[in-house]
Design a protein around this motif. Structure first.
Motif, PDB file in Angstrom:
ATOM      1  N   ASN A 174     -24.022  32.911   0.365  1.00 37.07           N
ATOM      2  CA  ASN A 174     -23.094  32.883  -0.959  1.00 37.07           C
ATOM      3  C   ASN A 174     -21.671  33.891  -0.864  1.00 37.07           C
ATOM      4  N   ALA A 175     -21.851  34.456  -0.313  1.00 35.32           N
ATOM      5  CA  ALA A 175     -20.370  34.342   0.824  1.00 35.32           C
ATOM      6  C   ALA A 175     -19.350  33.521   0.942  1.00 35.32           C
ATOM      7  N   PHE A 176     -19.601  32.702   2.020  1.00 35.76           N
ATOM      8  CA  PHE A 176     -18.996  31.728   2.358  1.00 35.76           C
ATOM      9  C   PHE A 176     -19.543  30.106   1.400  1.00 35.76           C
ATOM     10  N   CYS A 177     -20.213  29.826   0.797  1.00 38.01           N
ATOM     11  CA  CYS A 177     -20.330  28.448   0.222  1.00 38.01           C
ATOM     12  C   CYS A 177     -20.979  28.967  -1.358  1.00 38.01           C
ATOM     13  N   GLY A 178     -20.717  29.560  -1.905  1.00 39.94           N
ATOM     14  CA  GLY A 178     -21.584  29.834  -3.122  1.00 39.94           C
ATOM     15  C   GLY A 178     -20.364  29.692  -4.070  1.00 39.94           C
ATOM     16  N   PRO A 179     -20.779  30.204  -5.046  1.00 37.10           N
ATOM     17  CA  PRO A 179     -19.647  30.035  -6.613  1.00 37.10           C
ATOM     18  C   PRO A 179     -18.327  30.141  -5.860  1.00 37.10           C
ATOM     19  N   MET A 180     -18.644  31.953  -5.828  1.00 44.48           N
ATOM     20  CA  MET A 180     -17.317  32.579  -5.573  1.00 44.48           C
ATOM     21  C   MET A 180     -16.162  32.405  -3.586  1.00 44.48           C
ATOM     22  N   ALA A 181     -17.585  31.138  -2.663  1.00 41.06           N
ATOM     23  CA  ALA A 181     -17.101  31.659  -1.726  1.00 41.06           C
ATOM     24  C   ALA A 181     -15.645  31.903  -1.196  1.00 41.06           C
ATOM     25  N   ILE A 182     -15.790  32.933  -0.446  1.00 40.27           N
ATOM     26  CA  ILE A 182     -14.150  33.399   0.000  1.00 40.27           C
ATOM     27  C   ILE A 182     -13.741  32.962   0.703  1.00 40.27           C
TER      28      ILE A 182
ATOM     29  N   PRO B 134     -29.071  52.043  -7.394  1.00 42.90           N
ATOM     30  CA  PRO B 134     -29.444  50.843  -7.054  1.00 42.90           C
ATOM     31  C   PRO B 134     -29.711  50.524  -5.239  1.00 42.90           C
ATOM     32  N   ALA B 135     -30.794  49.831  -5.270  1.00 45.19           N
ATOM     33  CA  ALA B 135     -31.006  50.025  -3.773  1.00 45.19           C
ATOM     34  C   ALA B 135     -31.824  48.051  -3.396  1.00 45.19           C
ATOM     35  N   PHE B 136     -31.388  48.108  -2.182  1.00 46.79           N
ATOM     36  CA  PHE B 136     -32.330  46.573  -1.724  1.00 46.79           C
ATOM     37  C   PHE B 136     -32.691  45.890  -0.610  1.00 46.79           C
ATOM     38  N   VAL B 137     -33.746  45.484  -0.529  1.00 46.53           N
ATOM     39  CA  VAL B 137     -33.938  45.902   1.344  1.00 46.53           C
ATOM     40  C   VAL B 137     -33.156  43.832   1.949  1.00 46.53           C
ATOM     41  N   ILE B 138     -32.611  43.773   2.900  1.00 51.14           N
ATOM     42  CA  ILE B 138     -32.042  43.008   3.262  1.00 51.14           C
ATOM     43  C   ILE B 138     -33.217  42.697   5.004  1.00 51.14           C
ATOM     44  N   ASP B 139     -33.156  41.334   5.957  1.00 50.35           N
ATOM     45  CA  ASP B 139     -33.435  41.386   6.886  1.00 50.35           C
ATOM     46  C   ASP B 139     -32.218  41.599   7.735  1.00 50.35           C
TER      47      ASP B 139
ATOM     48  N   MET C  99     -32.993  49.296 -10.848  1.00 48.62           N
ATOM     49  CA  MET C  99     -31.749  49.562 -10.331  1.00 48.62           C
ATOM     50  C   MET C  99     -30.476  49.391  -9.802  1.00 48.62           C
ATOM     51  N   ALA C 100     -30.763  48.301  -8.990  1.00 46.79           N
ATOM     52  CA  ALA C 100     -30.285  46.741  -8.356  1.00 46.79           C
ATOM     53  C   ALA C 100     -29.900  45.634  -9.486  1.00 46.79           C
ATOM     54  N   VAL C 101     -30.831  45.920 -10.251  1.00 44.07           N
ATOM     55  CA  VAL C 101     -30.787  44.690 -11.218  1.00 44.07           C
ATOM     56  C   VAL C 101     -29.840  45.104 -12.091  1.00 44.07           C
ATOM     57  N   ARG C 102     -29.674  46.159 -13.218  1.00 42.21           N
ATOM     58  CA  ARG C 102     -29.126  46.604 -13.579  1.00 42.21           C
ATOM     59  C   ARG C 102     -27.323  46.405 -13.693  1.00 42.21           C
ATOM     60  N   LEU C 103     -27.043  47.137 -11.925  1.00 42.84           N
ATOM     61  CA  LEU C 103     -25.605  47.218 -11.344  1.00 42.84           C
ATOM     62  C   LEU C 103     -25.035  45.279 -10.803  1.00 42.84           C
ATOM     63  N   MET C 104     -26.256  44.555 -10.706  1.00 40.84           N
ATOM     64  CA  MET C 104     -25.452  43.069 -10.245  1.00 40.84           C
ATOM     65  C   MET C 104     -26.553  42.537 -10.910  1.00 40.84           C
ATOM     66  N   GLY C 105     -27.257  42.622 -11.728  1.00 36.25           N
ATOM     67  CA  GLY C 105     -27.862  41.362 -12.841  1.00 36.25           C
ATOM     68  C   GLY C 105     -29.027  40.567 -11.325  1.00 36.25           C
ATOM     69  N   GLU C 106     -29.605  39.940 -11.714  1.00 37.36           N
ATOM     70  CA  GLU C 106     -31.474  39.311 -10.952  1.00 37.36           C
ATOM     71  C   GLU C 106     -30.855  38.574  -9.190  1.00 37.36           C
ATOM     72  N   PRO C 107     -30.926  38.431  -8.618  1.00 34.04           N
ATOM     73  CA  PRO C 107     -30.295  37.979  -7.348  1.00 34.04           C
ATOM     74  C   PRO C 107     -30.528  36.445  -7.325  1.00 34.04           C
ATOM     75  N   PRO C 108     -29.545  35.484  -6.868  1.00 35.43           N
ATOM     76  CA  PRO C 108     -29.891  34.085  -7.048  1.00 35.43           C
ATOM     77  C   PRO C 108     -30.775  33.636  -6.555  1.00 35.43           C
ATOM     78  N   ALA C 109     -31.102  32.829  -7.144  1.00 36.14           N
ATOM     79  CA  ALA C 109     -31.857  31.043  -6.204  1.00 36.14           C
ATOM     80  C   ALA C 109     -31.889  31.286  -5.068  1.00 36.14           C
ATOM     81  N   GLU C 110     -30.252  31.670  -4.247  1.00 36.15           N
ATOM     82  CA  GLU C 110     -30.271  31.497  -3.168  1.00 36.15           C
ATOM     83  C   GLU C 110     -30.534  32.881  -2.621  1.00 36.15           C
ATOM     84  N   ARG C 111     -31.036  33.381  -1.734  1.00 41.25           N
ATOM     85  CA  ARG C 111     -31.539  34.623  -1.425  1.00 41.25           C
ATOM     86  C   ARG C 111     -30.002  35.235  -0.205  1.00 41.25           C
ATOM     87  N   ASN C 112     -29.887  34.724  -0.041  1.00 38.64           N
ATOM     88  CA  ASN C 112     -28.561  34.670   1.957  1.00 38.64           C
ATOM     89  C   ASN C 112     -27.609  35.118   1.333  1.00 38.64           C
TER      90      ASN C 112
END
Length: 271
Positions: free
Chosen positions: A150-158, A117-122, A133-146
């Protein structure tokens, strides 16, 4: 200003940029490698005639704004960008903002990694590209790609009750974002993201005010998969180039249960 050397540098660099790396179609009628003059002019937001005169060593001294635009259009590394400014008799300013165009070579690498599984971030954690493989492991990226949003303001916010691994990601990603804001002080995308996070998350503001700075590299990640449960992954980070992009790979220790799961996901990704 050294017009002749500037002209030679621009021609040489233009010939070495693959159209796909600049987000352009390859086309079928290219007589020479690299970009055409009109493509560089369009990417840099200047006239074709102006750019042609620069390559013919008869153009006026380009402004800092034009030099910065040419650096982005020609996908210059930081040392090349500094040299471009030097040839024009200017001192280079802050680096250009992080690019969102993933080089064709990196995309090809993702496609060939059929077992990882691999992906590219800026630099600001926008997800730019990923493999099957990244999709198989984690699913399709959410509509909010950041990832930080997602970590602080998404559905599962920290929050204070989040597991330790989520807390570590929060701490390191905020420190990494602060480092990116220092490296790219004029980038509107980074400034906008930080403002949104301050407005949307008191937890982000609390961590931001700690003034920690770091760049995330290799770490261990524990991921809870809906079917396979807890997986222990080694998160390897490859810094692609001066664009600020990073390729993130998830691997597992040979012989581990997680390695067996990835092997099974690989077979599914091939279907």
């Amino acid at each position: 200003m050294n017009r002749v050397q500037l002209a030679e540098f621009l021609k040489d660099r233009r010939a070495r940029v693959r159209p796909a790396d600049a987000g352009l179609p390859d086309g079928t009628r290219r007589r020479t490698p690299g970009l055409r003059r009109e493509e560089v002019a369009r990417l840099a937001g200047i006239s074709v005639d102006y750019y042609a005169r620069l390559e013919q060593a008869r153009g006026p001294r380009p402004s800092r704004q034009v030099l910065g635009a040419l650096g982005r259009a020609l996908r210059l590394f930081e040392d090349e960008r500094a040299y471009l400014f030097q040839l024009a008799g200017e001192q280079p300013g802050p680096p250009a903002g992080p690019s969102q165009v993933v080089p064709a070579g990196i995309r090809h690498l993702l496609e060939r990694l059929d077992d990882t599984p691999a992906f590219v971030i800026d630099a600001k954690y926008d997800i730019l590209a990923w493999n099957r493989m990244a999709v198989r492991l984690m699913g399709e990226p959410p509509a909010e790609r950041n990832m930080i949003w997602n970590a602080f303001c998404g559905p599962m916010a920290i929050n204070a009750d989040s597991p330790g691994e989520a807390q570590t990601f929060a701490q390191e990603s905020v420190a990494d974002l602060r480092a990116a804001s220092a490296r790219y002080p004029d980038d509107e995308g980074i400034r906008s993201l930080i403002a949104r996070l301050h407005a949307g998350s008191a937890e982000f503001t609390r961590r931001w005010n700690q003034h920690r700075v770091c760049v995330r590299r290799t770490t261990v990640k524990v991921l809870t998969h809906p079917e396979f449960g807890e997986l222990h992954l080694e998160c390897q980070v490859l810094h692609a180039d001066d664009s600020g992009q990073r390729v993130v790979f998830y691997t597992a220790a040979p012989g581990s249960r997680t390695a067996d799961v990835l092997c099974g996901l690989r077979e599914g990704a091939r279907v």
